[in-house]
Motif scaffolding. Sequence first.
Motif, PDB file in Angstrom:
ATOM      1  N   PHE A 314       0.001  -1.522  -8.525  1.00  0.00           N
ATOM      2  CA  PHE A 314       1.098  -2.232  -7.867  1.00  0.00           C
ATOM      3  C   PHE A 314       0.980  -2.122  -6.351  1.00  0.00           C
ATOM      4  CE2 PHE A 314       5.160  -1.278  -5.701  1.00  0.00           C
ATOM      5  CZ  PHE A 314       5.613  -2.588  -5.577  1.00  0.00           C
ATOM      6  N   GLY A 315       0.754  -0.912  -5.850  1.00  0.00           N
ATOM      7  CA  GLY A 315       0.690  -0.704  -4.410  1.00  0.00           C
ATOM      8  C   GLY A 315      -0.387  -1.513  -3.743  1.00  0.00           C
ATOM      9  N   GLN A 316      -1.527  -1.643  -4.406  1.00  0.00           N
ATOM     10  CA  GLN A 316      -2.624  -2.434  -3.841  1.00  0.00           C
ATOM     11  C   GLN A 316      -2.310  -3.926  -3.860  1.00  0.00           C
ATOM     12  OE1 GLN A 316      -5.692  -1.120  -6.489  1.00  0.00           O
ATOM     13  NE2 GLN A 316      -5.685   0.970  -5.668  1.00  0.00           N
ATOM     14  N   GLU A 317      -1.740  -4.392  -4.970  1.00  0.00           N
ATOM     15  CA  GLU A 317      -1.520  -5.831  -5.116  1.00  0.00           C
ATOM     16  C   GLU A 317      -0.384  -6.333  -4.228  1.00  0.00           C
ATOM     17  OE1 GLU A 317      -2.607  -9.569  -6.551  1.00  0.00           O
ATOM     18  OE2 GLU A 317      -3.606  -7.612  -6.610  1.00  0.00           O
ATOM     19  N   ILE A 318       0.656  -5.531  -4.044  1.00  0.00           N
ATOM     20  CA  ILE A 318       1.772  -6.008  -3.224  1.00  0.00           C
ATOM     21  C   ILE A 318       1.331  -6.161  -1.771  1.00  0.00           C
ATOM     22  CG2 ILE A 318       2.761  -3.727  -2.700  1.00  0.00           C
ATOM     23  CD1 ILE A 318       4.651  -7.008  -3.482  1.00  0.00           C
ATOM     24  N   VAL A 319       0.377  -5.375  -1.332  1.00  0.00           N
ATOM     25  CA  VAL A 319      -0.160  -5.538   0.024  1.00  0.00           C
ATOM     26  C   VAL A 319      -0.907  -6.866   0.129  1.00  0.00           C
ATOM     27  CG1 VAL A 319      -1.791  -4.627   1.708  1.00  0.00           C
ATOM     28  CG2 VAL A 319      -0.254  -3.071   0.497  1.00  0.00           C
ATOM     29  N   ARG A 320      -1.701  -7.184  -0.893  1.00  0.00           N
ATOM     30  CA  ARG A 320      -2.432  -8.458  -0.878  1.00  0.00           C
ATOM     31  C   ARG A 320      -1.465  -9.639  -0.874  1.00  0.00           C
ATOM     32  NH1 ARG A 320      -5.298  -5.874  -5.371  1.00  0.00           N
ATOM     33  NH2 ARG A 320      -7.162  -4.805  -4.587  1.00  0.00           N
ATOM     34  N   ILE A 321      -0.426  -9.535  -1.680  1.00  0.00           N
ATOM     35  CA  ILE A 321       0.559 -10.619  -1.751  1.00  0.00           C
ATOM     36  C   ILE A 321       1.259 -10.782  -0.411  1.00  0.00           C
ATOM     37  CG2 ILE A 321       2.771 -11.271  -2.773  1.00  0.00           C
ATOM     38  CD1 ILE A 321       1.772  -9.994  -5.391  1.00  0.00           C
ATOM     39  N   ALA A 322       1.655  -9.673   0.189  1.00  0.00           N
ATOM     40  CA  ALA A 322       2.384  -9.735   1.455  1.00  0.00           C
ATOM     41  C   ALA A 322       1.522 -10.303   2.578  1.00  0.00           C
ATOM     42  CB  ALA A 322       2.892  -8.345   1.827  1.00  0.00           C
ATOM     43  N   ALA A 323       0.218 -10.107   2.488  1.00  0.00           N
ATOM     44  CA  ALA A 323      -0.662 -10.677   3.506  1.00  0.00           C
ATOM     45  C   ALA A 323      -0.630 -12.197   3.479  1.00  0.00           C
ATOM     46  CB  ALA A 323      -2.089 -10.172   3.294  1.00  0.00           C
ATOM     47  N   ASP A 324      -0.392 -12.776   2.303  1.00  0.00           N
ATOM     48  CA  ASP A 324      -0.325 -14.235   2.161  1.00  0.00           C
ATOM     49  C   ASP A 324       1.096 -14.770   2.243  1.00  0.00           C
ATOM     50  OD1 ASP A 324      -3.078 -14.240   1.702  1.00  0.00           O
ATOM     51  OD2 ASP A 324      -2.821 -14.013  -0.468  1.00  0.00           O
ATOM     52  N   ARG A 325       2.076 -13.898   2.026  1.00  0.00           N
ATOM     53  CA  ARG A 325       3.467 -14.329   1.934  1.00  0.00           C
ATOM     54  C   ARG A 325       4.326 -13.575   2.946  1.00  0.00           C
ATOM     55  NH1 ARG A 325       5.415 -16.006  -3.208  1.00  0.00           N
ATOM     56  NH2 ARG A 325       7.464 -15.574  -2.304  1.00  0.00           N
ATOM     57  N   ASP A 327       7.261 -13.923   3.682  1.00  0.00           N
ATOM     58  CA  ASP A 327       8.648 -13.751   3.242  1.00  0.00           C
ATOM     59  C   ASP A 327       8.825 -12.556   2.320  1.00  0.00           C
ATOM     60  OD1 ASP A 327       7.099 -15.173   1.294  1.00  0.00           O
ATOM     61  OD2 ASP A 327       8.966 -15.658   0.230  1.00  0.00           O
ATOM     62  N   VAL A 328       7.737 -11.958   1.851  1.00  0.00           N
ATOM     63  CA  VAL A 328       7.828 -10.824   0.924  1.00  0.00           C
ATOM     64  C   VAL A 328       8.101  -9.541   1.716  1.00  0.00           C
ATOM     65  CG1 VAL A 328       6.543  -9.369  -0.685  1.00  0.00           C
ATOM     66  CG2 VAL A 328       6.433 -11.860  -0.882  1.00  0.00           C
ATOM     67  N   VAL A 329       9.180  -8.862   1.340  1.00  0.00           N
ATOM     68  CA  VAL A 329       9.536  -7.584   1.940  1.00  0.00           C
ATOM     69  C   VAL A 329       9.696  -6.555   0.823  1.00  0.00           C
ATOM     70  CG1 VAL A 329      10.668  -8.606   3.952  1.00  0.00           C
ATOM     71  CG2 VAL A 329      11.999  -8.142   1.887  1.00  0.00           C
ATOM     72  N   ALA A 330       9.644  -5.281   1.187  1.00  0.00           N
ATOM     73  CA  ALA A 330       9.732  -4.211   0.186  1.00  0.00           C
ATOM     74  C   ALA A 330      10.892  -3.289   0.513  1.00  0.00           C
ATOM     75  CB  ALA A 330       8.430  -3.418   0.136  1.00  0.00           C
ATOM     76  N   ILE A 331      11.528  -2.772  -0.545  1.00  0.00           N
ATOM     77  CA  ILE A 331      12.648  -1.843  -0.411  1.00  0.00           C
ATOM     78  C   ILE A 331      12.369  -0.623  -1.272  1.00  0.00           C
ATOM     79  CG2 ILE A 331      15.135  -1.508  -0.729  1.00  0.00           C
ATOM     80  CD1 ILE A 331      15.487  -4.498  -0.538  1.00  0.00           C
ATOM     81  N   THR A 332      12.697   0.556  -0.752  1.00  0.00           N
ATOM     82  CA  THR A 332      12.604   1.792  -1.510  1.00  0.00           C
ATOM     83  C   THR A 332      13.854   2.619  -1.275  1.00  0.00           C
ATOM     84  OG1 THR A 332      11.378   3.868  -1.811  1.00  0.00           O
ATOM     85  CG2 THR A 332      11.334   2.897   0.372  1.00  0.00           C
ATOM     86  N   ALA A 333      14.236   3.392  -2.266  1.00  0.00           N
ATOM     87  CA  ALA A 333      15.377   4.298  -2.143  1.00  0.00           C
ATOM     88  C   ALA A 333      14.856   5.725  -1.997  1.00  0.00           C
ATOM     89  CB  ALA A 333      16.299   4.168  -3.348  1.00  0.00           C
ATOM     90  N   ALA A 345       3.781  -0.008   3.806  1.00  0.00           N
ATOM     91  CA  ALA A 345       4.443   0.424   5.038  1.00  0.00           C
ATOM     92  C   ALA A 345       3.463   0.512   6.192  1.00  0.00           C
ATOM     93  CB  ALA A 345       5.120   1.771   4.808  1.00  0.00           C
ATOM     94  N   ALA A 346       2.225   0.947   5.901  1.00  0.00           N
ATOM     95  CA  ALA A 346       1.217   1.029   6.957  1.00  0.00           C
ATOM     96  C   ALA A 346       0.812  -0.360   7.442  1.00  0.00           C
ATOM     97  CB  ALA A 346       0.001   1.795   6.446  1.00  0.00           C
ATOM     98  N   ALA A 347       0.714  -1.307   6.524  1.00  0.00           N
ATOM     99  CA  ALA A 347       0.267  -2.651   6.886  1.00  0.00           C
ATOM    100  C   ALA A 347       1.386  -3.495   7.474  1.00  0.00           C
ATOM    101  CB  ALA A 347      -0.322  -3.343   5.653  1.00  0.00           C
ATOM    102  N   PHE A 348       2.615  -3.313   6.976  1.00  0.00           N
ATOM    103  CA  PHE A 348       3.740  -4.155   7.383  1.00  0.00           C
ATOM    104  C   PHE A 348       4.974  -3.282   7.664  1.00  0.00           C
ATOM    105  CE2 PHE A 348       1.182  -6.378   4.133  1.00  0.00           C
ATOM    106  CZ  PHE A 348       0.642  -7.398   4.931  1.00  0.00           C
ATOM    107  N   PRO A 349       4.918  -2.471   8.710  1.00  0.00           N
ATOM    108  CA  PRO A 349       6.016  -1.524   8.942  1.00  0.00           C
ATOM    109  C   PRO A 349       7.372  -2.186   9.168  1.00  0.00           C
ATOM    110  CG  PRO A 349       4.525  -1.632  10.839  1.00  0.00           C
ATOM    111  CD  PRO A 349       3.852  -2.352   9.720  1.00  0.00           C
ATOM    112  N   ASP A 350       7.377  -3.416   9.655  1.00  0.00           N
ATOM    113  CA  ASP A 350       8.645  -4.097   9.899  1.00  0.00           C
ATOM    114  C   ASP A 350       9.203  -4.775   8.657  1.00  0.00           C
ATOM    115  OD1 ASP A 350       8.495  -3.337  12.542  1.00  0.00           O
ATOM    116  OD2 ASP A 350       7.494  -5.189  13.172  1.00  0.00           O
ATOM    117  N   ARG A 351       8.445  -4.722   7.563  1.00  0.00           N
ATOM    118  CA  ARG A 351       8.878  -5.433   6.354  1.00  0.00           C
ATOM    119  C   ARG A 351       9.127  -4.486   5.186  1.00  0.00           C
ATOM    120  NH1 ARG A 351       4.119  -9.728   6.112  1.00  0.00           N
ATOM    121  NH2 ARG A 351       4.922 -10.069   3.999  1.00  0.00           N
ATOM    122  N   VAL A 352       9.271  -3.210   5.461  1.00  0.00           N
ATOM    123  CA  VAL A 352       9.606  -2.245   4.422  1.00  0.00           C
ATOM    124  C   VAL A 352      10.866  -1.512   4.853  1.00  0.00           C
ATOM    125  CG1 VAL A 352       8.127  -0.419   5.368  1.00  0.00           C
ATOM    126  CG2 VAL A 352       8.759  -0.367   2.954  1.00  0.00           C
TER     127      VAL A 352
END
Length: 638
Positions: A314-325, A327-333, A345-352
Amino acid sequence: MTARRPANIAGTAATAGATLSVRPVALTNLLESITGPEDVKRLDAHGVITLAEQIRSFLIDSVCRTGGHLGPNLGVVEVSIALHRVFDSPHDVILWDTGHQAYVHKLLTGRRASFDRLRQRDGLSGYPSRAESDHDVIENSHASTALSYADGLAKAFSLRGMAERAVVAVVGDGALTGGMCWEALNNIGGAPHRPVIVVVNDNGRSYDPTIGGLAVHLADLRDRAPGTSTEPSIFTDLGLAYVGPVDGHDEAAVESALRAARGLHRPVIVHCITRKGAGYPPAERHEADRMHAIAAGSPGAATAAPAQTWTDVFGQEIVRIAADRPDVVAITAAMLRPVGLGDFAAAFPDRVFDVGIAEQHAVTSAAGLALGGMHPVLAIYATFLNRAFDQALMDVALHRLGVTFVLDRAGITGDDGPSHNGMWDLSLLQLLPGVQIAAPRDAANLRRALREAVDVHDGPTVIRFPKSAVGPAVTEIASVGGVDVLSARPRPVVLIVSVGALAATCLALGDALARRGVAATVVDPRWVYPVNHALKDLAAAHEVVVTVEDNNTIGGVGAGIAQFLRQNGVDTPVREFGIPPRFQPTAKRADLLASLDLSADALAPRVMAELAGCLTSRQRPRGAIGQTRFPKARAASS
């Protein structure tokens, strides 16, 4: 030889980083003589220091062998000793939030001999356990609950004329990011006649560093002079007295603060500054989580490369998806790395967005992101999403918002005990109007399902997978209306519907039935809800449908398929195999699945018995038996 006593640092940020030394103890082993809190109370100051060192040595040795939550417990050694010297447990109630910081409490209440089976079947729970000891009042492995328990207990003691019984809640600063804590503090602070003592174990982190305005406020409080303060703070504004800051690794200082708090006879905060992993250099150096939880085996020992997990995929694929999209952001509790979002978070710090231990807020915040034109992916342990069902229903589903829930540790997890098994999500989430739920069987299907999920913008999507290695690929031989056929034999009698990671088990079940002279077809719907209409004709072509899932049998995938077939006039009986509706004991995932008869060898005779009952009661033979034809399989799973 005794441990060096840390200086009274009054909780300042600069000196809180000093190192506690842990050295071999040549004195009589005090820890072996501790059978309960009364033994702790009899120690002199020298004995307290020696006991603290021996506890650290014991935990490092024991937990590194069995696995468990090492870092949090190294941080509360002196706090735990002080609590049991000041209060009279279990007459005085001591609550732990979260419960994974209660190992020292267990040692001080006479359970040292059981640590060799920590977090194992018939062994010691990794959390407070009412079955283990009267000193364990609640079983709280989910965070931010203890203050509500404390408020209720204080009310009960007051009503019953037992106001002399103290109520103490030890709350990690990370747990304070949860909304329930503030709902409880609102009540606690508003009742000055009901004393509740809240010990804030402030180590600056839950799993990862604590985030948000509260973390900033606690940092400001650390710089104050120690003592009982009337200076304004968020706690005093709510009506609680404030004692601190106090060096949480100076047992005498903590003990003095607790006695002062008890003497106030009102709700009070005792602010203890601690260091997660204190006294163990590998933990002190580990910036990511201070060895929050470790697997069995000493850290640093040579081991084989770990197998790829579902979380890794999951962690690898969501990075690939976010590189193309974009609008994709991630949330964690408060679980960025455990749920696989570290690379994101390393690749898209403003989108997590880490919202802290606040699952309800996480879901409604995701709804707000979706309303604002983003596609949020909320990665969370399956068991923790239970806490936010109403938000998923009323804030996401009602508004038909495109939010993707990625449920890690779904199904049987095992080691963390009954509260952590993710065995309710398939039952609960089918209640969401418009929801689509996927249970991928292998890495390729997880990647495929994730991409399909983020393309849905008019309702919630859910992807669930277990805590385990991902396993080998399971390739379909055909596809029928979106249902993957994994195995087929001539003249099939049983239709086996596999759910998610149990595909290999279902294929083995098909082989086991074949050895008994019964042909089976094994299929995987991939998206298990809504029920795929292709299952109507598939079910009609077999004598019995068998579903196998890693979820509660009540309201699960099998129950949904049975209801679907009834509503569509298909009378093929459905037999659901899964997790019975009861809490499961602590054990390894494989052991629990075996104990639940969710193995091919255990399932085969149960299916044969079900089939025998169906055939004897059948009024007519299945005309379609042996006539099922499948289209050619598509080339490959992406």
